[in-house]
Write a protein that holds these residues in place. Structure first.
Motif, PDB file in Angstrom:
ATOM      1  N   ARG A  93       0.825  -1.215   0.000  1.00 28.59           N
ATOM      2  CA  ARG A  93       0.000   0.000   0.000  1.00 28.59           C
ATOM      3  C   ARG A  93       0.861   1.268   0.000  1.00 28.59           C
ATOM      4  O   ARG A  93       0.575   2.243  -0.689  1.00 28.59           O
ATOM      5  N   PHE A  94       1.936   1.258   0.799  1.00 24.36           N
ATOM      6  CA  PHE A  94       2.746   2.466   0.955  1.00 24.36           C
ATOM      7  C   PHE A  94       4.073   2.413   0.179  1.00 24.36           C
ATOM      8  O   PHE A  94       4.671   3.445  -0.076  1.00 24.36           O
ATOM      9  N   GLY A  95       4.539   1.219  -0.157  1.00 21.76           N
ATOM     10  CA  GLY A  95       5.831   1.115  -0.837  1.00 21.76           C
ATOM     11  C   GLY A  95       6.922   1.761   0.008  1.00 21.76           C
ATOM     12  O   GLY A  95       7.056   1.494   1.188  1.00 21.76           O
ATOM     13  N   ASN A  96       7.707   2.650  -0.624  1.00 18.25           N
ATOM     14  CA  ASN A  96       8.771   3.334   0.123  1.00 18.25           C
ATOM     15  C   ASN A  96       8.401   4.790   0.414  1.00 18.25           C
ATOM     16  O   ASN A  96       9.263   5.656   0.521  1.00 18.25           O
ATOM     17  N   ARG A  97       7.103   5.045   0.539  1.00 21.52           N
ATOM     18  CA  ARG A  97       6.638   6.423   0.743  1.00 21.52           C
ATOM     19  C   ARG A  97       6.608   6.840   2.221  1.00 21.52           C
ATOM     20  O   ARG A  97       6.285   7.976   2.538  1.00 21.52           O
ATOM     21  N   VAL A  98       6.917   5.897   3.141  1.00 21.54           N
ATOM     22  CA  VAL A  98       6.892   6.195   4.578  1.00 21.54           C
ATOM     23  C   VAL A  98       8.306   6.534   5.056  1.00 21.54           C
ATOM     24  O   VAL A  98       9.242   5.768   4.841  1.00 21.54           O
ATOM     25  N   GLU A  99       8.438   7.697   5.703  1.00 18.80           N
ATOM     26  CA  GLU A  99       9.736   8.091   6.262  1.00 18.80           C
ATOM     27  C   GLU A  99       9.555   8.501   7.724  1.00 18.80           C
ATOM     28  O   GLU A  99       8.740   9.377   8.031  1.00 18.80           O
ATOM     29  N   PHE A 100      10.315   7.855   8.623  1.00 15.95           N
ATOM     30  CA  PHE A 100      10.247   8.216  10.046  1.00 15.95           C
ATOM     31  C   PHE A 100      10.951   9.554  10.243  1.00 15.95           C
ATOM     32  O   PHE A 100      12.130   9.700   9.925  1.00 15.95           O
ATOM     33  N   THR A 101      10.219  10.559  10.752  1.00 24.33           N
ATOM     34  CA  THR A 101      10.786  11.907  10.906  1.00 24.33           C
ATOM     35  C   THR A 101      10.735  12.374  12.358  1.00 24.33           C
ATOM     36  O   THR A 101      10.866  13.560  12.645  1.00 24.33           O
ATOM     37  N   GLY A 102      10.510  11.431  13.289  1.00 24.94           N
ATOM     38  CA  GLY A 102      10.473  11.785  14.704  1.00 24.94           C
ATOM     39  C   GLY A 102      11.835  11.615  15.364  1.00 24.94           C
ATOM     40  O   GLY A 102      12.837  11.314  14.711  1.00 24.94           O
ATOM     41  N   ASN A 103      11.836  11.788  16.680  1.00 19.71           N
ATOM     42  CA  ASN A 103      13.037  11.595  17.488  1.00 19.71           C
ATOM     43  C   ASN A 103      12.595  11.096  18.856  1.00 19.71           C
ATOM     44  O   ASN A 103      12.184  11.886  19.701  1.00 19.71           O
ATOM     45  N   PRO A 104      12.632   9.769  19.093  1.00 17.47           N
ATOM     46  CA  PRO A 104      12.128   9.229  20.362  1.00 17.47           C
ATOM     47  C   PRO A 104      12.767   9.869  21.591  1.00 17.47           C
ATOM     48  O   PRO A 104      12.110  10.043  22.617  1.00 17.47           O
ATOM     49  N   ALA A 105      14.043  10.240  21.511  1.00 18.92           N
ATOM     50  CA  ALA A 105      14.723  10.860  22.653  1.00 18.92           C
ATOM     51  C   ALA A 105      14.055  12.177  23.040  1.00 18.92           C
ATOM     52  O   ALA A 105      14.142  12.618  24.190  1.00 18.92           O
ATOM     53  N   LYS A 106      13.370  12.807  22.075  1.00 14.28           N
ATOM     54  CA  LYS A 106      12.638  14.058  22.348  1.00 14.28           C
ATOM     55  C   LYS A 106      11.130  13.802  22.407  1.00 14.28           C
ATOM     56  O   LYS A 106      10.329  14.710  22.220  1.00 14.28           O
ATOM     57  N   TYR A 107      10.747  12.536  22.624  1.00 13.09           N
ATOM     58  CA  TYR A 107       9.343  12.140  22.788  1.00 13.09           C
ATOM     59  C   TYR A 107       8.506  12.426  21.545  1.00 13.09           C
ATOM     60  O   TYR A 107       7.326  12.732  21.628  1.00 13.09           O
ATOM     61  N   ASP A 108       9.130  12.311  20.386  1.00 11.32           N
ATOM     62  CA  ASP A 108       8.452  12.562  19.106  1.00 11.32           C
ATOM     63  C   ASP A 108       8.594  11.313  18.237  1.00 11.32           C
ATOM     64  O   ASP A 108       9.701  10.850  17.962  1.00 11.32           O
ATOM     65  N   VAL A 109       7.465  10.726  17.833  1.00  9.87           N
ATOM     66  CA  VAL A 109       7.497   9.504  17.007  1.00  9.87           C
ATOM     67  C   VAL A 109       6.716   9.712  15.713  1.00  9.87           C
ATOM     68  O   VAL A 109       6.082   8.802  15.191  1.00  9.87           O
ATOM     69  N   SER A 110       6.762  10.924  15.182  1.00  8.30           N
ATOM     70  CA  SER A 110       6.022  11.270  13.965  1.00  8.30           C
ATOM     71  C   SER A 110       6.661  10.627  12.733  1.00  8.30           C
ATOM     72  O   SER A 110       7.827  10.250  12.744  1.00  8.30           O
ATOM     73  N   PHE A 111       5.857  10.508  11.667  1.00  7.18           N
ATOM     74  CA  PHE A 111       6.411  10.066  10.386  1.00  7.18           C
ATOM     75  C   PHE A 111       5.797  10.894   9.267  1.00  7.18           C
ATOM     76  O   PHE A 111       4.772  11.566   9.445  1.00  7.18           O
ATOM     77  N   THR A 112       6.448  10.884   8.119  1.00  5.45           N
ATOM     78  CA  THR A 112       5.968  11.620   6.949  1.00  5.45           C
ATOM     79  C   THR A 112       5.557  10.635   5.860  1.00  5.45           C
ATOM     80  O   THR A 112       6.284   9.672   5.579  1.00  5.45           O
ATOM     81  N   LEU A 113       4.385  10.863   5.298  1.00  5.67           N
ATOM     82  CA  LEU A 113       3.880  10.046   4.190  1.00  5.67           C
ATOM     83  C   LEU A 113       4.013  10.869   2.907  1.00  5.67           C
ATOM     84  O   LEU A 113       3.443  11.958   2.798  1.00  5.67           O
ATOM     85  N   LYS A 114       4.791  10.350   1.960  1.00 10.73           N
ATOM     86  CA  LYS A 114       5.061  11.090   0.729  1.00 10.73           C
ATOM     87  C   LYS A 114       4.081  10.705  -0.377  1.00 10.73           C
ATOM     88  O   LYS A 114       3.551   9.599  -0.371  1.00 10.73           O
ATOM     89  N   ASN A 115       3.890  11.647  -1.298  1.00 10.55           N
ATOM     90  CA  ASN A 115       3.035  11.416  -2.477  1.00 10.55           C
ATOM     91  C   ASN A 115       1.707  10.763  -2.077  1.00 10.55           C
ATOM     92  O   ASN A 115       1.369   9.654  -2.508  1.00 10.55           O
ATOM     93  N   VAL A 116       0.967  11.457  -1.228  1.00  8.22           N
ATOM     94  CA  VAL A 116      -0.286  10.934  -0.671  1.00  8.22           C
ATOM     95  C   VAL A 116      -1.273  10.564  -1.781  1.00  8.22           C
ATOM     96  O   VAL A 116      -1.457  11.316  -2.744  1.00  8.22           O
ATOM     97  N   GLN A 117      -1.892   9.391  -1.648  1.00  7.50           N
ATOM     98  CA  GLN A 117      -2.876   8.895  -2.607  1.00  7.50           C
ATOM     99  C   GLN A 117      -4.261   8.851  -1.953  1.00  7.50           C
ATOM    100  O   GLN A 117      -4.378   8.777  -0.727  1.00  7.50           O
ATOM    101  N   LEU A 118      -5.303   8.845  -2.770  1.00  9.54           N
ATOM    102  CA  LEU A 118      -6.669   8.770  -2.241  1.00  9.54           C
ATOM    103  C   LEU A 118      -6.856   7.493  -1.412  1.00  9.54           C
ATOM    104  O   LEU A 118      -7.592   7.478  -0.423  1.00  9.54           O
ATOM    105  N   GLU A 119      -6.148   6.422  -1.812  1.00 14.74           N
ATOM    106  CA  GLU A 119      -6.290   5.140  -1.098  1.00 14.74           C
ATOM    107  C   GLU A 119      -5.630   5.156   0.283  1.00 14.74           C
ATOM    108  O   GLU A 119      -5.776   4.214   1.063  1.00 14.74           O
ATOM    109  N   ASP A 120      -4.879   6.230   0.603  1.00 18.73           N
ATOM    110  CA  ASP A 120      -4.211   6.318   1.911  1.00 18.73           C
ATOM    111  C   ASP A 120      -5.167   6.768   3.011  1.00 18.73           C
ATOM    112  O   ASP A 120      -4.793   6.776   4.188  1.00 18.73           O
ATOM    113  N   GLU A 121      -6.384   7.162   2.632  1.00 14.06           N
ATOM    114  CA  GLU A 121      -7.354   7.568   3.654  1.00 14.06           C
ATOM    115  C   GLU A 121      -7.599   6.429   4.634  1.00 14.06           C
ATOM    116  O   GLU A 121      -7.607   5.257   4.253  1.00 14.06           O
TER     117      GLU A 121
END
Length: 214
Positions: A93-121
């Motif tokens: 579904r995501f291929g290589n479009r998921v990139e971890f952009t957080g920093n657990p040491a700073k209590y941040d576990v966010s990620f970035t989804l690239k080239n968002v598709q309608l099917e990503d809803e």
């Protein structure tokens, strides 16, 4: 701004505040994630998930799971996790479009989804465990994919109201978190030093009479 991770999405500030104040304080960590994120088709979007904990993050113990649900009754698909290091589960579904952009040491576990598709809803679940905290934290984000940008009228008022309520909520959560951490660490000291505490308790009691009353 050290308080920034605590700010909720403007649209969900007031219900979160009411729910938070109305519920008894939980022993587990708190996880902060916006309830809804709108993303433009073809763009990149950051799915923000932060947490607070009384304890420093140790990579050997810390764990994180991000899962995706296409619908409310659908099973959760694991696509990103942290076990001593970050690991992507390459879902078709995501291929290589998921990139971890957080920093657990700073209590941040966010990620970035690239080239968002309608099917990503769908629903994105963020699960965090940071021992010695025994309770796993959970954040949930509903991603909506738009084919054109939303009109921007009335957005200024929404941002001002959201920021005001969100700022107040940030202070409330921060104060409660500090109190909770102090109590938890005090409880640990009591558990390890019970006898000494009891002896000190016995010496407390009678104060001297006040002779200077009028």
């Amino acid at each position: 701004d050290p308080h920034q991770p605590f700010l909720p999405a403007p649209g969900s500030s007031l219900p979160s505040l009411q729910g938070f104040l109305g519920a008894p304080p939980r022993l587990g960590m708190e996880v902060m994630a916006p309830a809804i994120i709108n993303a433009l088709n073809g763009s990149s979007v950051k799915l923000s998930c932060t947490f607070n904990s009384c304890y420093k993050v140790e990579n050997k113990q810390f764990s994180l799971n991000w899962t995706y649900q296409e619908c409310s009754n659908c099973s959760e698909e694991l696509f990103l996790q942290f076990r001593t290091k970050i690991m992507n589960k390459q879902l078709d579904r995501f291929g290589n479009r998921v990139e971890f952009t957080g920093n657990p040491a700073k209590y941040d576990v966010s990620f970035t989804l690239k080239n968002v598709q309608l099917e990503d809803e769908g629903t994105y679940n963020c699960y965090v465990l940071n021992p010695p905290d025994r309770h796993r934290g959970h954040g949930k984000i509903s991603l909506k994919v738009l084919t054109k940008e939303l009109p921007k009228h009335d957005s200024t008022v929404a941002v001002i109201v959201g920021a005001s309520v969100g700022g107040f909520l940030a202070v409330v959560i921060l104060v409660l978190m500090v109190v909770k951490c102090v109590r938890r660490k005090k409880q640990q000291r009591l558990n390890t030093d019970d006898q000494k505490t009891e002896e000190e308790g016995k010496t407390d009691g009678e104060g001297n009479p006040d002779e200077g009353t009028k």
